[in-house]
Design a protein around this motif. Structure first.
Motif, PDB file in Angstrom:
ATOM      1  N   UNK A  83       0.994  -1.191   0.019  1.00 13.00           N
ATOM      2  CA  UNK A  83      -0.041   0.077  -0.059  1.00 13.00           C
ATOM      3  C   UNK A  83       0.819   1.398  -0.103  1.00 13.00           C
ATOM      4  N   UNK A  84       1.854   1.272   0.875  1.00  8.90           N
ATOM      5  CA  UNK A  84       2.728   2.534   0.724  1.00  8.90           C
ATOM      6  C   UNK A  84       3.528   2.575  -0.471  1.00  8.90           C
ATOM      7  N   UNK A  85       4.036   1.613  -1.060  1.00  9.64           N
ATOM      8  CA  UNK A  85       4.676   1.669  -2.490  1.00  9.64           C
ATOM      9  C   UNK A  85       3.556   2.154  -3.295  1.00  9.64           C
ATOM     10  N   UNK A  86       2.256   1.913  -3.706  1.00  2.78           N
ATOM     11  CA  UNK A  86       1.253   2.402  -4.538  1.00  2.78           C
ATOM     12  C   UNK A  86       1.097   3.797  -3.901  1.00  2.78           C
ATOM     13  N   UNK A  87       0.943   4.353  -2.852  1.00  4.31           N
ATOM     14  CA  UNK A  87       1.034   5.679  -2.367  1.00  4.31           C
ATOM     15  C   UNK A  87       2.090   6.346  -2.837  1.00  4.31           C
ATOM     16  N   UNK A  88       3.326   5.963  -2.644  1.00  8.53           N
ATOM     17  CA  UNK A  88       4.513   6.505  -3.215  1.00  8.53           C
ATOM     18  C   UNK A  88       4.472   6.719  -4.712  1.00  8.53           C
ATOM     19  N   UNK A  89       4.186   5.932  -5.361  1.00  2.00           N
ATOM     20  CA  UNK A  89       4.201   6.026  -6.951  1.00  2.00           C
ATOM     21  C   UNK A  89       3.232   6.937  -7.307  1.00  2.00           C
ATOM     22  N   UNK A  90       2.070   7.130  -6.737  1.00  2.00           N
ATOM     23  CA  UNK A  90       1.184   8.415  -7.055  1.00  2.00           C
ATOM     24  C   UNK A  90       1.652   9.711  -6.726  1.00  2.00           C
ATOM     25  N   UNK A  91       2.445   9.650  -5.614  1.00  2.59           N
ATOM     26  CA  UNK A  91       3.027  11.223  -5.369  1.00  2.59           C
ATOM     27  C   UNK A  91       4.143  11.483  -6.305  1.00  2.59           C
ATOM     28  N   UNK A  92       4.795  10.412  -6.658  1.00  2.00           N
ATOM     29  CA  UNK A  92       6.155  10.649  -7.567  1.00  2.00           C
ATOM     30  C   UNK A  92       5.813  10.972  -8.967  1.00  2.00           C
ATOM     31  N   UNK A  93       4.608  10.218  -9.487  1.00  2.00           N
ATOM     32  CA  UNK A  93       4.418  10.369 -10.854  1.00  2.00           C
ATOM     33  C   UNK A  93       4.184  11.720 -11.536  1.00  2.00           C
ATOM     34  N   UNK A  94       3.689  12.824 -10.786  1.00  2.00           N
ATOM     35  CA  UNK A  94       3.666  14.033 -11.497  1.00  2.00           C
ATOM     36  C   UNK A  94       5.392  14.783 -11.655  1.00  2.00           C
ATOM     37  N   UNK A 102       7.984   4.368 -15.082  1.00  2.00           N
ATOM     38  CA  UNK A 102       8.054   2.999 -15.561  1.00  2.00           C
ATOM     39  C   UNK A 102       8.911   2.003 -14.922  1.00  2.00           C
ATOM     40  N   UNK A 103      10.094   2.474 -14.587  1.00  2.00           N
ATOM     41  CA  UNK A 103      11.206   1.878 -13.860  1.00  2.00           C
ATOM     42  C   UNK A 103      10.784   1.587 -12.603  1.00  2.00           C
ATOM     43  N   UNK A 104      10.209   2.580 -11.841  1.00  2.00           N
ATOM     44  CA  UNK A 104       9.853   2.372 -10.422  1.00  2.00           C
ATOM     45  C   UNK A 104       8.736   1.531 -10.583  1.00  2.00           C
ATOM     46  N   UNK A 105       7.648   1.385 -11.262  1.00  2.00           N
ATOM     47  CA  UNK A 105       6.434   0.533 -11.208  1.00  2.00           C
ATOM     48  C   UNK A 105       7.182  -1.055 -11.479  1.00  2.00           C
ATOM     49  N   UNK A 146      17.570  -1.444  -7.778  1.00  2.00           N
ATOM     50  CA  UNK A 146      16.499  -1.701  -7.051  1.00  2.00           C
ATOM     51  C   UNK A 146      16.692  -1.085  -5.490  1.00  2.00           C
ATOM     52  N   UNK A 147      17.957  -1.052  -5.174  1.00  2.00           N
ATOM     53  CA  UNK A 147      18.062  -0.615  -3.824  1.00  2.00           C
ATOM     54  C   UNK A 147      17.764   0.987  -3.709  1.00  2.00           C
ATOM     55  N   UNK A 148      17.976   1.565  -5.012  1.00  2.00           N
ATOM     56  CA  UNK A 148      17.753   3.062  -4.887  1.00  2.00           C
ATOM     57  C   UNK A 148      16.149   3.285  -4.668  1.00  2.00           C
ATOM     58  N   UNK A 149      15.404   2.615  -5.520  1.00  2.00           N
ATOM     59  CA  UNK A 149      14.048   2.704  -5.144  1.00  2.00           C
ATOM     60  C   UNK A 149      13.438   2.168  -3.709  1.00  2.00           C
ATOM     61  N   UNK A 150      14.232   1.345  -3.074  1.00  2.00           N
ATOM     62  CA  UNK A 150      13.772   1.086  -1.919  1.00  2.00           C
ATOM     63  C   UNK A 150      14.064   2.108  -0.761  1.00  2.00           C
TER      64      UNK A 150
END
Length: 385
Positions: A83-94, A102-105, A146-150
């Motif tokens: 859930x947190x990862x999904x929330x973070x993606x929404x915030x980062x997208x803009x 695409x790389x993050x997803x 991968x670690x950079x995204x984490x």
């Protein structure tokens, strides 16, 4: 009306169930579906004490104890990693390019996170993080990607107070040896270009060798960005993962074309300028959908029959950079042509820069410090006559 009584221990007794009172600690009256028998009341009192201990330590997640509570949605530690990862993606997208998103997803949706996807962030601690990192691929580049995204997700989790400890600070990137440029020499360039069986393919890669554009920039280049009178092209767009975006450095640059690159554009005019769109098209007359098109259709077959040592198409750019240095161009000018910062250019091409002046710099220094010039530095005595 149902009877309700509260003991001094924070357990509320109702007719058919019990409630644990956590209102003073930022929650509510949380329901326990068990009859209010003396033994159940005693159990509820112990459970409440256990919960208060976790609240004090910052490890309490409401969903662990009361998954049906409507307050779970607002309790940050009850949030799962997924859930947190999904929330973070929404915030980062803009804020990022579509290729970065695409790389993050892809990263967060990969198998590497299957074991932690359903874990509550309240349970995500140092040991779990180290276990997750230990199972990542050993290759330094893959690990770091991968670690950079984490690291970014955990930094967000810390700021959002879903975890109490700044776990992101414990992630160390792995050192890796960057592959050195492996350019072609001028004779090899001409050999390879002679092996392309289609004129469009030969011109495409001649332009790549003698302009220094990135493949993603070249396939996005339009006639509206070309000025044949001044011999320049404006580079401000790249095509990545099927979508156009800014350049890799997010900056526009004007590239002064070499004679051979300009000659390619003159030949391309008859093929593509009338349409007014992209300068380079695939063999069907359509814009390239990605950099794999010219690579698979043209580059690999030509390399195969050339008998040259195989190198990938990115070496066209390295070849241009080293040719600039061998020709005596100033490194700062060459860096600007490629869209590099001077610091990056010097770091990547330092080996070629050292020999690019053919000894001119050393000769100038030797001339300055030679005995003949040394007598003219102002230290000699004036003539007494």
């Amino acid at each position: 009306m149902p009877r309700a009584a509260q003991s001094s221990t924070g357990v509320i007794v109702r007719d058919a169930h019990l409630q644990i009172d956590l209102r003073r600690h930022g929650f509510g009256k949380e329901r326990l579906d068990m009859p209010p028998t003396p033994s159940n009341i005693k159990y509820a009192e112990k459970l409440r004490n256990e919960i208060l201990g976790k609240i004090e330590r910052g490890t309490f997640a409401l969903a662990d104890y009361f998954p049906d509570s409507p307050r779970c949605k607002t309790d940050a530690p009850s949030t799962t990693w997924g859930q947190l990862a999904t929330e973070w993606l929404k915030i980062k997208k803009p804020a990022v390019q579509h290729s970065t998103m695409h790389h993050y997803q892809q990263t967060l949706g990969s198998l590497h996170f299957d074991e932690v996807r359903g874990k509550h962030m309240a349970d995500f601690d140092y040991r779990m993080l180290m276990g997750l990192l230990a199972k990542l691929p050993e290759n330094p580049k893959t690990f770091n990607n991968i670690a950079t995204v984490i690291k970014q997700v955990l930094h967000y989790a810390y700021l959002a107070k879903t975890i109490r400890e700044p776990l992101h600070e414990h992630i160390a990137m792995r050192r890796r040896q960057e592959p050195e440029p492996d350019p072609f020499d001028l004779a090899e360039v001409d050999v390879l270009l002679s092996k392309f069986t289609e004129e469009e393919a030969r011109d495409y890669y001649e332009f790549a060798f003698f302009s220094g554009l990135r493949p993603s920039e070249q396939i996005a280049l339009r006639w509206t960005r070309a000025d044949l009178r001044s011999g320049t092209v404006k580079v401000d767009i790249a095509l990545t993962r099927g979508k156009e975006k800014g350049t890799k450095t997010s900056s526009m640059r004007i590239v002064e074309l070499s004679g051979r690159a300009l000659g390619v554009l003159e030949r391309q005019r008859a093929r593509t300028q009338l349409a007014g769109g992209h300068i380079f098209l695939d063999r069907t007359g359509e814009p390239f959908a990605g950099t794999d098109g010219p690579l698979n259709d043209w580059w690999k077959p030509a390399m195969k029959v050339s008998k040259l040592r195989y190198r990938d198409a990115r070496q066209t750019r390295h070849t241009f950079a080293t040719m600039c240095l061998m020709a005596g161009n100033r490194p700062a000018w060459a860096a600007g042509q490629l869209g590099h910062s001077p610091e990056m250019f010097f770091r990547v091409y330092s080996r070629w820069i050292k020999g690019a002046d053919h000894g001119a710099e050393r000769n100038a220094l030797d001339a300055f410090i030679s005995p003949q010039t040394g007598t003219k530095t102002g230290t000699e005595k004036p003539n007494s006559t």
